[in-house]
Design a protein around this motif. Sequence first.
Motif, PDB file in Angstrom:
ATOM      1  N   VAL A   1       0.861  -1.184   0.000  1.00 53.53           N
ATOM      2  CA  VAL A   1       0.000   0.000   0.000  1.00 53.53           C
ATOM      3  C   VAL A   1       0.894   1.229   0.000  1.00 53.53           C
ATOM      4  N   GLN A   2       0.566   2.186  -0.848  1.00 53.65           N
ATOM      5  CA  GLN A   2       1.359   3.403  -0.885  1.00 53.65           C
ATOM      6  C   GLN A   2       0.488   4.595  -1.231  1.00 53.65           C
ATOM      7  N   LEU A   3       1.066   5.783  -0.935  1.00 57.06           N
ATOM      8  CA  LEU A   3       0.413   7.049  -1.191  1.00 57.06           C
ATOM      9  C   LEU A   3       1.358   7.842  -2.077  1.00 57.06           C
ATOM     10  N   GLN A   4       0.905   8.200  -3.261  1.00 55.75           N
ATOM     11  CA  GLN A   4       1.767   8.847  -4.244  1.00 55.75           C
ATOM     12  C   GLN A   4       1.209  10.219  -4.599  1.00 55.75           C
ATOM     13  N   ALA A   5       2.013  11.252  -4.326  1.00 48.96           N
ATOM     14  CA  ALA A   5       1.595  12.628  -4.603  1.00 48.96           C
ATOM     15  C   ALA A   5       2.256  13.141  -5.879  1.00 48.96           C
ATOM     16  N   SER A   6       1.580  14.071  -6.536  1.00 46.76           N
ATOM     17  CA  SER A   6       2.132  14.687  -7.737  1.00 46.76           C
ATOM     18  C   SER A   6       1.511  16.066  -7.936  1.00 46.76           C
ATOM     19  N   GLY A   7       2.134  16.872  -8.813  1.00 48.85           N
ATOM     20  CA  GLY A   7       1.516  18.126  -9.210  1.00 48.85           C
ATOM     21  C   GLY A   7       2.200  19.385  -8.724  1.00 48.85           C
ATOM     22  N   GLY A   8       3.267  19.260  -7.954  1.00 45.28           N
ATOM     23  CA  GLY A   8       3.953  20.459  -7.503  1.00 45.28           C
ATOM     24  C   GLY A   8       4.711  21.132  -8.628  1.00 45.28           C
ATOM     25  N   GLY A   9       5.327  22.265  -8.307  1.00 38.83           N
ATOM     26  CA  GLY A   9       6.107  22.973  -9.312  1.00 38.83           C
ATOM     27  C   GLY A   9       6.366  24.405  -8.929  1.00 38.83           C
ATOM     28  N   LEU A  10       6.835  25.168  -9.921  1.00 37.53           N
ATOM     29  CA  LEU A  10       7.146  26.585  -9.744  1.00 37.53           C
ATOM     30  C   LEU A  10       6.071  27.414 -10.444  1.00 37.53           C
ATOM     31  N   VAL A  11       5.549  28.392  -9.746  1.00 39.87           N
ATOM     32  CA  VAL A  11       4.500  29.236 -10.309  1.00 39.87           C
ATOM     33  C   VAL A  11       4.675  30.657  -9.796  1.00 39.87           C
ATOM     34  N   GLN A  12       4.234  31.621 -10.584  1.00 42.12           N
ATOM     35  CA  GLN A  12       4.299  33.008 -10.138  1.00 42.12           C
ATOM     36  C   GLN A  12       3.160  33.314  -9.180  1.00 42.12           C
ATOM     37  N   ALA A  13       3.373  34.314  -8.360  1.00 44.57           N
ATOM     38  CA  ALA A  13       2.328  34.749  -7.432  1.00 44.57           C
ATOM     39  C   ALA A  13       1.053  35.075  -8.213  1.00 44.57           C
ATOM     40  N   GLY A  14      -0.064  34.640  -7.657  1.00 46.03           N
ATOM     41  CA  GLY A  14      -1.343  34.825  -8.327  1.00 46.03           C
ATOM     42  C   GLY A  14      -1.750  33.659  -9.198  1.00 46.03           C
ATOM     43  N   GLY A  15      -0.829  32.749  -9.433  1.00 39.92           N
ATOM     44  CA  GLY A  15      -1.092  31.599 -10.282  1.00 39.92           C
ATOM     45  C   GLY A  15      -1.776  30.468  -9.532  1.00 39.92           C
ATOM     46  N   SER A  16      -1.934  29.344 -10.240  1.00 41.27           N
ATOM     47  CA  SER A  16      -2.640  28.182  -9.688  1.00 41.27           C
ATOM     48  C   SER A  16      -1.839  26.906  -9.926  1.00 41.27           C
ATOM     49  N   LEU A  17      -2.040  25.960  -9.039  1.00 44.76           N
ATOM     50  CA  LEU A  17      -1.503  24.611  -9.182  1.00 44.76           C
ATOM     51  C   LEU A  17      -2.530  23.631  -8.641  1.00 44.76           C
ATOM     52  N   ARG A  18      -2.473  22.411  -9.148  1.00 45.15           N
ATOM     53  CA  ARG A  18      -3.347  21.357  -8.632  1.00 45.15           C
ATOM     54  C   ARG A  18      -2.493  20.165  -8.228  1.00 45.15           C
ATOM     55  N   LEU A  19      -2.641  19.773  -6.980  1.00 44.53           N
ATOM     56  CA  LEU A  19      -1.944  18.606  -6.459  1.00 44.53           C
ATOM     57  C   LEU A  19      -2.894  17.413  -6.449  1.00 44.53           C
ATOM     58  N   SER A  20      -2.321  16.242  -6.669  1.00 48.24           N
ATOM     59  CA  SER A  20      -3.076  15.000  -6.599  1.00 48.24           C
ATOM     60  C   SER A  20      -2.334  14.015  -5.716  1.00 48.24           C
ATOM     61  N   ASP A  88       3.048  30.608   0.413  1.00 49.53           N
ATOM     62  CA  ASP A  88       2.555  29.244   0.209  1.00 49.53           C
ATOM     63  C   ASP A  88       3.678  28.291  -0.171  1.00 49.53           C
ATOM     64  N   THR A  89       4.859  28.820  -0.413  1.00 51.73           N
ATOM     65  CA  THR A  89       6.003  27.986  -0.776  1.00 51.73           C
ATOM     66  C   THR A  89       6.319  27.006   0.339  1.00 51.73           C
ATOM     67  N   ALA A  90       6.355  25.726  -0.006  1.00 49.61           N
ATOM     68  CA  ALA A  90       6.582  24.668   0.987  1.00 49.61           C
ATOM     69  C   ALA A  90       6.628  23.322   0.270  1.00 49.61           C
ATOM     70  N   VAL A  91       7.009  22.311   1.015  1.00 51.55           N
ATOM     71  CA  VAL A  91       6.802  20.934   0.558  1.00 51.55           C
ATOM     72  C   VAL A  91       5.422  20.511   1.053  1.00 51.55           C
ATOM     73  N   TYR A  92       4.606  20.038   0.138  1.00 54.06           N
ATOM     74  CA  TYR A  92       3.240  19.629   0.461  1.00 54.06           C
ATOM     75  C   TYR A  92       3.181  18.108   0.560  1.00 54.06           C
ATOM     76  N   TYR A  93       2.574  17.629   1.646  1.00 56.44           N
ATOM     77  CA  TYR A  93       2.449  16.202   1.905  1.00 56.44           C
ATOM     78  C   TYR A  93       0.977  15.823   1.975  1.00 56.44           C
ATOM     79  N   CYS A  94       0.638  14.715   1.338  1.00 56.90           N
ATOM     80  CA  CYS A  94      -0.707  14.192   1.536  1.00 56.90           C
ATOM     81  C   CYS A  94      -0.680  13.160   2.661  1.00 56.90           C
ATOM     82  N   ASN A  95      -1.822  12.985   3.260  1.00 60.92           N
ATOM     83  CA  ASN A  95      -1.973  12.114   4.417  1.00 60.92           C
ATOM     84  C   ASN A  95      -3.317  11.425   4.311  1.00 60.92           C
ATOM     85  N   ALA A  96      -3.352  10.151   4.665  1.00 58.63           N
ATOM     86  CA  ALA A  96      -4.625   9.432   4.588  1.00 58.63           C
ATOM     87  C   ALA A  96      -4.693   8.356   5.657  1.00 58.63           C
TER      88      ALA A  96
END
Length: 122
Positions: A1-20, A88-96
């Motif tokens: 069983v594993q939890l796999q995150a994706s979707g991070g990156g570099l974006v300018q202020a005001g922009g959008s990102l979607r994490l999965s 908002d700059t950080a490492v984002y972790y998912c948890n379940a």
Amino acid sequence: VQLQASGGGLVQAGGSLRLSCAASGSILRVDDMAWYRQAQGKERELVARITSGGGINYADSVKDRFIISRDNAKNTVYLQMNSLKPEDTAVYYCNADILYREYDSVVAWKAWGQGTQVTVSS
């Protein structure tokens, strides 16, 4: 069983990102799913949490900008991040909270994904 995150990156202020973040393996049930983040030199903090029934709570700092959602059929949680700020700059972790089968046993596991870097430039 594993939890796999994706979707991070570099974006300018005001922009959008979607994490999965997807849970996979011999899963019986996934309860609460959440996103945390940890900025350099700071403690890990809760960003948003969603229950299996759809109950949601957000950190005050991201309310009205971030949207958490989940697809129970895919055991996947998403974080839509809008109006991003440099803070908002950080490492984002998912948890379940995962219930899975291992041989003849049922195991309850608070799982963490591997982390994905989000960097917002000013």
